[in-house]
Design a protein around this motif. Sequence first.
Motif, PDB file in Angstrom:
ATOM      1  N   GLU A   1      -7.084   0.481   2.336  1.00 47.54           N
ATOM      2  CA  GLU A   1      -6.345   1.739   2.296  1.00 47.54           C
ATOM      3  C   GLU A   1      -5.134   1.656   3.211  1.00 47.54           C
ATOM      4  N   GLN A   2      -4.132   2.452   2.884  1.00 43.68           N
ATOM      5  CA  GLN A   2      -2.927   2.487   3.703  1.00 43.68           C
ATOM      6  C   GLN A   2      -3.265   3.093   5.064  1.00 43.68           C
TER       7      GLN A   2
ATOM      8  N   ARG B   1      -2.850  -0.841  -5.475  1.00 43.02           N
ATOM      9  CA  ARG B   1      -4.178  -1.210  -4.988  1.00 43.02           C
ATOM     10  C   ARG B   1      -4.158  -2.653  -4.483  1.00 43.02           C
TER      11      ARG B   1
ATOM     12  N   GLN C   1      -3.057  -0.052 -12.309  1.00 45.75           N
ATOM     13  CA  GLN C   1      -2.179   0.350 -11.216  1.00 45.75           C
ATOM     14  C   GLN C   1      -1.297   1.505 -11.689  1.00 45.75           C
ATOM     15  N   VAL C   2      -0.667   2.181 -10.755  1.00 50.62           N
ATOM     16  CA  VAL C   2       0.205   3.303 -11.126  1.00 50.62           C
ATOM     17  C   VAL C   2       1.581   2.818 -11.579  1.00 50.62           C
TER      18      VAL C   2
ATOM     19  N   LEU D   1       0.824  -1.204   0.000  1.00 49.84           N
ATOM     20  CA  LEU D   1       0.000   0.000   0.000  1.00 49.84           C
ATOM     21  C   LEU D   1       0.861   1.259   0.000  1.00 49.84           C
ATOM     22  N   LYS D   2       2.011   1.216   0.669  1.00 46.25           N
ATOM     23  CA  LYS D   2       2.925   2.368   0.695  1.00 46.25           C
ATOM     24  C   LYS D   2       3.478   2.652  -0.699  1.00 46.25           C
ATOM     25  N   ASN D   3       3.566   1.614  -1.537  1.00 47.24           N
ATOM     26  CA  ASN D   3       4.023   1.776  -2.921  1.00 47.24           C
ATOM     27  C   ASN D   3       2.888   2.189  -3.851  1.00 47.24           C
ATOM     28  N   ASN D   4       1.777   2.615  -3.267  1.00 46.65           N
ATOM     29  CA  ASN D   4       0.617   3.109  -4.021  1.00 46.65           C
ATOM     30  C   ASN D   4       0.006   2.046  -4.928  1.00 46.65           C
TER      31      ASN D   4
END
Length: 473
Positions: free
Chosen positions: A240-241, A169, A196-197, A164-167
């Motif tokens: 969510e983070q 999902r 994903q980003v 989650l810290k790496n953005n």
Amino acid sequence: MREELLKYQYDFYQNAKQEVHKDKNKAIVFGDRNDKGKTYQFAKMLERQHIKFHKLSSSVTAGGTKFMTNDSYMIPADQPNYRMIKAMFETRTSFQDSLFYDVSAWTLPMAFDLNYGYTNSLTSIGEVVHSLDFPVGRVSLNSDYAYVFEWDEYYTPKALYTILKNNLRAKVATKPFSIGNKKYDYGTILIPVANQVKTSEEIHSILKEIAKETGVDFDGATTGITTGIDLGSTYFKSLEQPKIAVLVGDGITSSDAGEIWHLLDTRYQIPITKLDTKNLGRADLSKYTTIIISNTFGSSLNNATDDLKTFVKNGGVLIGYRNALRWLESKNFINLDFKKSKITGKDISFADRADFRGAQVIGGAIFEAEIDLTHPIGYGYNKNKIALFRNTTLFINPDSTNYKKPLQYTKKALLSGYISKENLKAIKGTIPFKTASLGRGEVIVFTDNTNFRAFWYGTNKLLMNAIFFGKMM
């Protein structure tokens, strides 16, 4: 002096050897096929205490559990630290005295929620373990579709937080499913590759590094075709983070707050904010997803009642421990029906009254509870019974609903340690955990310390489940 010490050590070992020969149990087997990390930490503890243990040369059944060669170990009784081994695994519920300076039970495999059993045979003993390496996880394949990992491993919270810290999902499965011949249970985490980003190559690289650092295995999926819920199902809930604050300062038991900080910051590398109770009125609580209140005393939180209620009503998760429950109930955060044990000293003499009152204290003992593995608080557990550490006389009656309680003490709850007859009767059927909605948020409470002295590994995941899955409870 040195000669006297050597003679003492020699006599001690000879006496221990005599006890070994009288003991019908020649070894103890331990391990958890679903949790390499927890098994590793238990084995490291043995290593630090200079206790010899071996790999298994073949599978063995002990204590009703089948232990396999790749995830279990055997501790032979015949070794210098025999008496320490006996003390580590001992379960005792009867005592000559009822007053204790400290904890009355130190049954360590229960503290780790670890399978173990005694055996009178050494036929399955393999080579001795001289050094231990932290288990390394793996990523089964490079997927362009999705990755899944089960929530059983001890270090899965660290893995999920890093994801989650790496953005990226991530979602959690609220129903079981199967991909091919492999079954995935409640609490399995899904990381889709699409939308994903980061690219699929970047995701694969990140997961490989996480697997290396946590020992968690990731399975790459090549298809969304499953048995049970499919990977696009609404039974997968988005996560969510977490942004976590722990209350410290006046009115907070510092050791309890410190244990929570150690678990999150040091063991799982999940950063937290320490909020001083003196500054709560000036703090922006909306920055956090979760606020944790460990054991409390006094009235230091009274001025923050409205702020904490607003935090929860706006979607936050508030987690309370031990005596914080009385404050939360008194301020109408949650409805709790506290149960009092029927203790009467009418037959106790004036001279014995102090000892009688002291005997009603639960200084620290181990109790059995049933756990609902389908409830988010039970995600990652594999057995429907769990050993809980308790050093309070805080008992809560269950609600009169027809639903199974997520955590509830069994009828014969005492596993190891001392409790008075009055309190043993009172604890039966009570609940150590409860949750209630308040506005858009959730209030979650535990009567017992799930993180006791940083060695009670077996219930750490209860807190982590409350943090990651609190809004689903």
